[in-house]
Enzyme design. Structure first.
Site, short mmCIF file in Angstrom:
data_model
loop_
_atom_site.label_atom_id
_atom_site.label_comp_id
_atom_site.label_asym_id
_atom_site.label_seq_id
_atom_site.Cartn_x
_atom_site.Cartn_y
_atom_site.Cartn_z
N GLU A 139 0.71 33.27 -5.94
CA GLU A 139 1.73 33.92 -5.11
C GLU A 139 3.08 33.94 -5.82
O GLU A 139 3.95 34.73 -5.50
CB GLU A 139 1.87 33.18 -3.78
CG GLU A 139 0.73 33.46 -2.80
CD GLU A 139 0.99 32.79 -1.46
OE1 GLU A 139 1.63 33.41 -0.60
OE2 GLU A 139 0.55 31.63 -1.31
N THR B 284 0.81 -1.23 0.00
CA THR B 284 0.00 0.00 0.00
C THR B 284 0.85 1.27 0.00
O THR B 284 0.35 2.33 -0.36
CB THR B 284 -0.94 0.03 1.22
OG1 THR B 284 -0.15 -0.02 2.41
CG2 THR B 284 -1.92 -1.12 1.20
N ASP B 285 2.12 1.17 0.42
CA ASP B 285 2.92 2.39 0.62
C ASP B 285 3.07 3.23 -0.65
O ASP B 285 2.98 4.45 -0.61
CB ASP B 285 4.31 2.05 1.16
CG ASP B 285 4.27 1.61 2.63
OD1 ASP B 285 3.20 1.75 3.26
OD2 ASP B 285 5.30 1.14 3.14
N LYS C 15 -2.61 7.26 0.02
CA LYS C 15 -2.51 6.62 1.34
C LYS C 15 -2.41 7.72 2.38
O LYS C 15 -1.53 8.59 2.30
CB LYS C 15 -1.29 5.69 1.40
CG LYS C 15 -1.21 4.91 2.71
CD LYS C 15 -0.14 3.84 2.71
CE LYS C 15 -0.23 3.06 4.03
NZ LYS C 15 0.73 1.95 4.13
C1 SIN Z 1 1.64 -2.37 2.96
O1 SIN Z 1 1.59 -3.12 2.01
O2 SIN Z 1 0.60 -2.08 3.58
C2 SIN Z 1 2.91 -1.76 3.46
C3 SIN Z 1 4.14 -2.34 2.92
C4 SIN Z 1 4.27 -2.16 1.44
O3 SIN Z 1 3.87 -1.12 0.91
O4 SIN Z 1 4.81 -3.07 0.80
#
Ligand code: SIN
Length: 338
Positions: free
Chosen positions: A295, A96-97, A169
């Site tokens: 700006e 997820t990273d 995320k």
């Molecule tokens: C995750 O999968 O939640 C964290 C680790 C990753 O991004 O591989």
């Protein structure tokens, strides 16, 4: 005799690792990408009610180690799958990273109307109440859903469907980490039943100018170096100068507020722009639109405004944009179009 049941759709499942394939080590620790894709599929026998699935382990890494080389390899595998008339869609397991970056890259380079869905999990596969199995079930369901066609690359997690362009995320550990705060969700999915909302507003996949470009030579191409620098109070010019010295052809600044930065850093960016480095102003705030000439005088300094893209996605688009042109006006138009 009862009529024969229609054959199940075929889905290609490409695995790259992540926490969805993670296994506990000691205490609260775990190792991402420890389990194979075969083990993940075997843990969810209900998948067999949705689709015939063939699997390929493309990589086995935590997504903090995702590279442009793996992006290109993945794009080639996805393109090959969607070009196969026997396949209905593609699902990619991913950490997820950095999922949002991979999803946006694929959204810009894969030429298809078929569903391409990224899925991950916040809890390792061996955790109590792991979220991966239901996320995977939902992702396969979305990859077979006729209504998912033409919506670009999607991210499925926590019963939500997100557009690659919108998703970010937003939380280190919680299951509801993914948010599409700016333009909202692509839809919801409940135990495999999709509920889609409005289609995406910007260009993607089959309509992307990068699709034919990358599809033609995806495995050989290298992307130009684009660095990303986070602005802060008291910022000096050291990191900007270092990026230019390292050969960056583009620089994304995660600026304060409306993509802003202090006078010293601003002067360094202006000098870099004069040397031909493409400077994109994004915002570190996590929301809103970075507009031109508010700006900061972008016209005078030769800067590009990231518009709605967060800094990490602005970097993806700038890398692809720089494979086509160094013209600032054309690059700016890309940030309005994608
Ligand atoms: C995750 O999968 O939640 C964290 C680790 C990753 O991004 O591989």
């Amino acid at each position: 005799m009862p009529p024969a049941a229609a054959p199940l759709p075929c889905v290609r499942l490409l695995a790259t690792g992540g926490t969805i394939a993670g296994a506990h080590t000691t205490g609260r620790g775990y190792r991402a990408a420890a389990l194979s894709i075969d083990a993940l599929v075997a843990a969810v026998p209900q998948l067999a009610t949705l689709a015939r699935i063939d699997v390929e382990q493309v990589a086995k890494l935590g997504s903090q180690d995702m590279t442009e080389a793996v992006w290109r390899k993945l794009a080639a595998r996805v393109q090959r799958a969607v070009d196969n008339p026997a396949l209905t869609g593609v699902v990619i397991t991913h950490g997820t990273d950095t999922m949002e970056e991979t999803a946006y890259f694929l959204n810009l380079v894969v030429r298809t109307d078929k569903p391409v869905v990224l899925v991950g999990a916040m809890r390792p596969a061996t955790a109590m109440s792991a979220d991966g199995p239901m996320n995977l079930f939902n992702a396969i369901a979305i990859a077979t859903a006729p209504a998912a066609r033409g919506r670009g690359v999607l991210v499925v997690a926590n019963d939500e469907i997100h557009f690659a362009r919108e998703v970010a995320k937003t939380n280190t550990t919680q299951l509801g980490t993914f948010a599409s705060g700016q333009r909202g969700l692509a839809g919801l999915v409940n135990s495999g039943r999709p509920h889609f909302y409005a289609p995406p507003v910007r260009r993607h996949t089959a309509a992307s100018e990068f699709a034919p470009l990358i599809a033609a030579s995806v495995s050989e191409r290298t992307l130009p170096r684009v660095d990303l620098i986070f602005a802060h109070a008291g910022m000096d010019r050291a990191l900007i100068d270092a990026a230019v010295a390292a050969g960056a052809r583009g620089l994304v600044i995660a600026g304060v507020g409306d993509g802003n930065l202090g006078a010293t850093a601003l002067a360094a960016c202006a000098e870099a722009a004069k040397k031909g480095v493409a400077i994109v102003r994004a915002s570190r705030t996590g929301g809103g639109v970075v507009e031109r000439n508010i700006e900061i005088d972008d016209d005078r300094l030769g800067f590009i405004a990231a518009n709605e893209l967060n800094p990490q996605k602005a970097r993806v688009l700038l890398m692809l944009g720089l494979t086509c042109t160094r013209d600032l006006r054309m690059l700016q138009e890309m940030f309005f179009a994608y």
